[in-house]
Design an enzyme around this catalytic site. Structure first.
Site, PDB file in Angstrom:
ATOM      1  N   SER A   1      -3.585 -21.978  -6.649  1.00  0.00           N
ATOM      2  CA  SER A   1      -4.635 -21.957  -7.678  1.00  0.00           C
ATOM      3  C   SER A   1      -5.397 -23.270  -7.635  1.00  0.00           C
ATOM      4  O   SER A   1      -4.846 -24.303  -7.249  1.00  0.00           O
ATOM      5  CB  SER A   1      -4.005 -21.805  -9.061  1.00  0.00           C
ATOM      6  OG  SER A   1      -3.364 -23.010  -9.439  1.00  0.00           O
ATOM      7  N   ASP A   2      -6.658 -23.243  -8.036  1.00  0.00           N
ATOM      8  CA  ASP A   2      -7.297 -24.517  -8.320  1.00  0.00           C
ATOM      9  C   ASP A   2      -6.528 -25.130  -9.486  1.00  0.00           C
ATOM     10  O   ASP A   2      -5.827 -24.435 -10.230  1.00  0.00           O
ATOM     11  CB  ASP A   2      -8.793 -24.348  -8.635  1.00  0.00           C
ATOM     12  CG  ASP A   2      -9.537 -25.680  -8.494  1.00  0.00           C
ATOM     13  OD1 ASP A   2      -8.868 -26.745  -8.431  1.00  0.00           O
ATOM     14  OD2 ASP A   2     -10.779 -25.686  -8.454  1.00  0.00           O
ATOM     15  N   TRP A   3      -6.660 -26.438  -9.653  1.00  0.00           N
ATOM     16  CA  TRP A   3      -5.807 -27.158 -10.599  1.00  0.00           C
ATOM     17  C   TRP A   3      -6.094 -26.735 -12.046  1.00  0.00           C
ATOM     18  O   TRP A   3      -7.119 -27.076 -12.617  1.00  0.00           O
ATOM     19  CB  TRP A   3      -5.990 -28.664 -10.399  1.00  0.00           C
ATOM     20  CG  TRP A   3      -4.981 -29.258  -9.454  1.00  0.00           C
ATOM     21  CD1 TRP A   3      -4.211 -30.359  -9.686  1.00  0.00           C
ATOM     22  CD2 TRP A   3      -4.604 -28.798  -8.144  1.00  0.00           C
ATOM     23  NE1 TRP A   3      -3.367 -30.593  -8.618  1.00  0.00           N
ATOM     24  CE2 TRP A   3      -3.583 -29.656  -7.664  1.00  0.00           C
ATOM     25  CE3 TRP A   3      -4.982 -27.738  -7.346  1.00  0.00           C
ATOM     26  CZ2 TRP A   3      -2.975 -29.487  -6.423  1.00  0.00           C
ATOM     27  CZ3 TRP A   3      -4.386 -27.561  -6.108  1.00  0.00           C
ATOM     28  CH2 TRP A   3      -3.398 -28.429  -5.670  1.00  0.00           C
ATOM     29  N   GLY A   4      -5.202 -25.920 -12.582  1.00  0.00           N
ATOM     30  CA  GLY A   4      -5.377 -25.445 -13.952  1.00  0.00           C
ATOM     31  C   GLY A   4      -6.106 -24.112 -14.036  1.00  0.00           C
ATOM     32  O   GLY A   4      -6.536 -23.706 -15.110  1.00  0.00           O
ATOM     33  N   ALA A   5      -6.241 -23.409 -12.905  1.00  0.00           N
ATOM     34  CA  ALA A   5      -7.022 -22.161 -12.909  1.00  0.00           C
ATOM     35  C   ALA A   5      -6.242 -20.959 -13.430  1.00  0.00           C
ATOM     36  O   ALA A   5      -6.842 -19.924 -13.706  1.00  0.00           O
ATOM     37  CB  ALA A   5      -7.525 -21.858 -11.491  1.00  0.00           C
TER      38      ALA A   5
END
Ligand code: BGC
Length: 756
Positions: free
Chosen positions: A226-230
């Site tokens: 995932s993108d960071w915090g997605a």
């Protein structure tokens, strides 16, 4: 399935699909599964040993800051991108990083995207070729790559939750192909999903995107991070095909996953698959790592300088003002704060702590025996600029030539927000106009990530050199170009429009009520300007050099016209008196498409470096995809004529040849709502329909003759039959008759009728 999976407990598996910290995955010591480290990317290794963040706030270990993608995209040089990837791979290994988060291959949909400096191109083929070379370079050193941000992450405004509403054809033809090519050609270890939603569903939870397209259609065998915090819902993410959530959120996600498996709302088999993919990739990475990793930072600084020059685009050079003689002539005025305080990278997660930093003033002074004097000309905050202007104009009036460094300040573009305009700050343009009043020999050197429109610059300065955000050696590269040690090797990967209002996404930007509609569809970048016949300041693919090239003897060979393939050959000659490089660009037009298609599309390019007088035959292969569009039945090539154009940029394509492909026409499929015209155009449908008319005692062509067809052609057959039934008061069932006709068509067509 990785054999380790069955040794693991449910809790261990749930832990493995969620990070351990900011940059590391979890280990399972009992089972001998080590953690791995990943970090940004894309143009430098941002290894943080403490004070971790993904916003570029805290410092990282020193590493080479290579040119950003605004520059590397402009090189049109996959071999150089491969070298840069390999150097990044070496630095990653030296800094104990296993996966480097890059490249960014989202399409530059609007020049307002604050993160365009991190993306390669407005063209999907171009971004894919360069991105694949970069990934192959990184991975050749035993380091995994993470291609990002999948998909349709083309703006920063509301990026964590905006719903990108894009029709499937535009996704397949514009926003996906760079990812697809990289997946197919370079097998990246990971793909990073985007923050945003794609057509209503978060990318991190989008099964169609992560499972059907990425794995099903393209055969991706790495894992999705995932993108960071997605990740919004960790259970839905695993179910959709996301493998690893980053960064860690403590025990929250693992606990939710364990609970869902226990409650029977998440199939444990899906969790097993995710764990298996992660373990497979990590094993593959470790197996490819040789011991004793080291990085040659001096060599990498030199490589960064070479790339920065190769990506620099010379936009104007009236009277051959450049290159300057390093030995002859009067004083050189170097003006502009950027010459002393370079802007060489963008803000946000890609921010690198450089191993050293070249400023242009020092580098220019080092390369010449002429007198060089500096004046800042302006400040980045605008304070006291009146006095700075006066000093700079005075210096300009006392000098033979002025090299004026202009550009965008940091606050104008960054990850996290979008730009609001495309202009160079007023104070800088004002300064240029004053300097041009006292000195005609002005070379403007630009530092910006996304394009600027050049209002107040173009036509005022005789020479304009776009350096982009070109990394820690950009000052040296600018000096090399100014004195002709290097040539400006770049060509635009993004059109420079005349005005923001002319840009393709203008009326659909940046969206409202949580959604952004990609209303321009396929017509992104030059596709839009070509289709709307809109003049631009500088077209896609444009860039001057210090020498000249001719293109001659275009030969397009189609070995078998029933197969959509061709070889394009052209002779390139360096007709000038200096060595230099040329980018031969090949565009394809579908001359008689049955659907809307862009006027022309880039389908091949080759950069060649030639000595004066040297000639070379450049050969570019066109494959099936070069001719295809995404239709109702997938990738489709229609038979007929295609024009192949060759030249030096998208609006200078003097050579062309028309070829004819005799590929099989896509099978038309009739259904309940097909119109009379579609029945008449269908070879079997027409026969069946005419047979039915005869049976009803009507002339066979009663519906399909020259009078009926134009009149009733757009009506679905069932509507037409309904009218006939009403007016005749007949008792037949319209639906049954249509079903019988369709069955007759199917029977007569056999297997050939089915959709591929
Ligand atoms: C960015 C990614 C980056 C990640 C980790 C995110 O905010 O969108 O590109 O890789 O942070 O720093």
């Amino acid at each position: 399935m990785n054999s380790r999976v069955e040794e693991l407990t449910l809790e261990e598996k749930a832990g493995l699909v969620s990070g351990a910290a900011f940059w590391t995955t979890r280990s399972v010591q009992r089972a001998g599964i080590p953690a791995i480290t990943m970090t940004d990317g894309p143009h430098g290794v941002r290894m943080q040993r403490q004070g971790e963040d993904h916003l570029g706030i805290n410092d990282s270990e020193p590493a080479t800051c290579f040119p950003t993608a605004s520059s590397t995209g402009s090189t049109w040089n996959p071999a150089l991108l491969h070298q840069m990837g390999a150097a990044l791979g070496d630095e990653s290994r030296a800094l104990d990083v296993d996966i480097l988060l890059g490249p960014g291959v989202n399409i530059k949909r609007s020049p307002l995207c604050g993160r365009n400096f991190e993306y390669l191109s407005e063209d999907p083929f171009h971004a894919g070729v360069l991105g694949a070379a970069f990934v192959q370079g990184v991975q050749s050193r035993g380091v995994g790559s993470s291609v990002k941000h999948f998909a349709a992450n083309n703006q920063e405004t509301d990026r964590m939750r905006i719903d990108a509403q894009v029709d499937e054809r535009s996704l397949r033809e514009i926003y996906f192909p760079a990812f697809e090519r990289i997946v197919r050609e370079a097998s990246p270890a990971t793909v990073m999903c985007a923050y945003n939603k794609v057509n209503g569903t978060y990318a991190s939870q989008n099964e169609w995107l992560l499972t059907d397209v990425l794995r099903g259609d393209w055969g991706f065998d790495g894992y999705v991070v995932s993108d960071w915090g997605a990740v919004v819902d960790p259970v839905a993410a695993v179910a959709a095909g996301l493998d690893l959530e980053m960064p860690s959120n403590g025990d929250r996600s693992p606990a939710a996953i364990v609970a869902a498996v226990r409650a029977g709302t998440l199939d444990e088999g899906l969790l097993d698959k995710a764990v298996s993919r992660i373990l497979n990739v990590h094993e593959r990475i470790r197996d490819s790592q040789e011991s004793g990793a080291s990085a040659d930072f001096d060599a990498h600084h030199a490589l960064a300088r070479t790339i920065a020059a190769d990506g620099a685009v010379l936009l104007a050079n009236d009277g051959d003002l450049l290159p300057l003689s390093p030995t002859e002539g009067g004083q050189i005025a170097v003006i502009g704060e950027f010459a002393r305080t370079p802007r060489y990278q963008g803000a946000g997660s890609s921010h690198v702590n450089p191993t050293r930093l070249d400023d242009a003033f020092t580098q220019i002074s080092a390369l010449t025996s002429r007198t060089v004097e500096f004046a800042p000309g302006f400040s980045f905050d605008g304070a006291g600029d009146d006095v700075l202007h006066l000093d700079a104009v005075d210096l300009a009036s006392r000098s033979e030539v002025v090299v004026l460094f202009l550009g965008l300040p940091d606050r104008d573009e960054s990850e996290g927000f979008d730009r609001t305009h495309l202009l160079i700050p007023d104070t800088q343009r004002d300064l240029l106009s004053k300097i041009a009043g006292v000195n005609a020999n002005v070379v403007v050197v630009l530092s910006n990530g996304g394009i600027v429109t050049l209002d107040g610059v173009s036509g005022v300065a005789p020479a304009i050199l776009e350096m982009w955000l070109a990394g820690q050696a950009s000052g040296g590269a600018a000096a090399d170009i100014i004195f002709g040690v290097s040539e400006p090797g770049g060509r635009l990967a993004e059109t420079i429009p005349l005005d923001l209002a002319h840009t393709p996404a203008h009326v659909n930007w940046p969206g409202e009520n949580g959604a952004v509609r990609y209303g321009e569809g396929l017509h992104v970048g030059y596709r839009w300007y070509d289709a709307t016949d809109r003049p631009v300041a500088f077209p896609f693919g444009f860039g001057l050099g210090y020498t000249f090239f001719s293109h001659e003897n275009l030969v397009v060979t189609v070995p078998d016209s029933t197969v959509a393939r061709a070889t394009v050959q052209v002779t390139v000659t360096n007709t000038g008196d200096r060595a230099g490089s040329d980018v031969v660009q090949v565009y394809v037009t579908d001359n008689a498409a049955s659907v809307v298609r862009p006027v022309r599309e880039l389908k091949g390019f080759e950069k060649v470096r030639l000595e004066p007088g040297e000639a070379r035959v450049v050969s570019v292969e066109l494959d099936e995809r070069s001719f295809a569009y995404w239709g109702a039945d997938g990738w489709t090539v229609e038979p007929g004529a295609f024009t192949i154009q060759v030249g030096s940029h998208s609006q200078n394509l003097p050579l062309s040849e028309v070829i004819t492909l005799d590929v099989e026409a896509p099978a038309a499929v009739l259904d309940e709502s097909s119109t009379l015209r579609e029945w008449a155009a269908h070879p079997v449908g027409l026969v069946v329909l005419q047979g039915a008319m005869t049976k009803m005692g009507q002339p066979a062509d009663a519906l399909t003759n020259d009078e009926s067809l134009p009149l009733f052609g757009t009506m679905p057959l069932r509507t037409l039959l309904g009218f006939a039934q009403q007016s005749a008061g007949a008792s037949f069932s319209v639906d049954e008759v249509v079903a019988q006709l369709l069955a007759a068509v199917k029977a007569a067509s056999g297997a050939g009728e089915s959709r591929q």
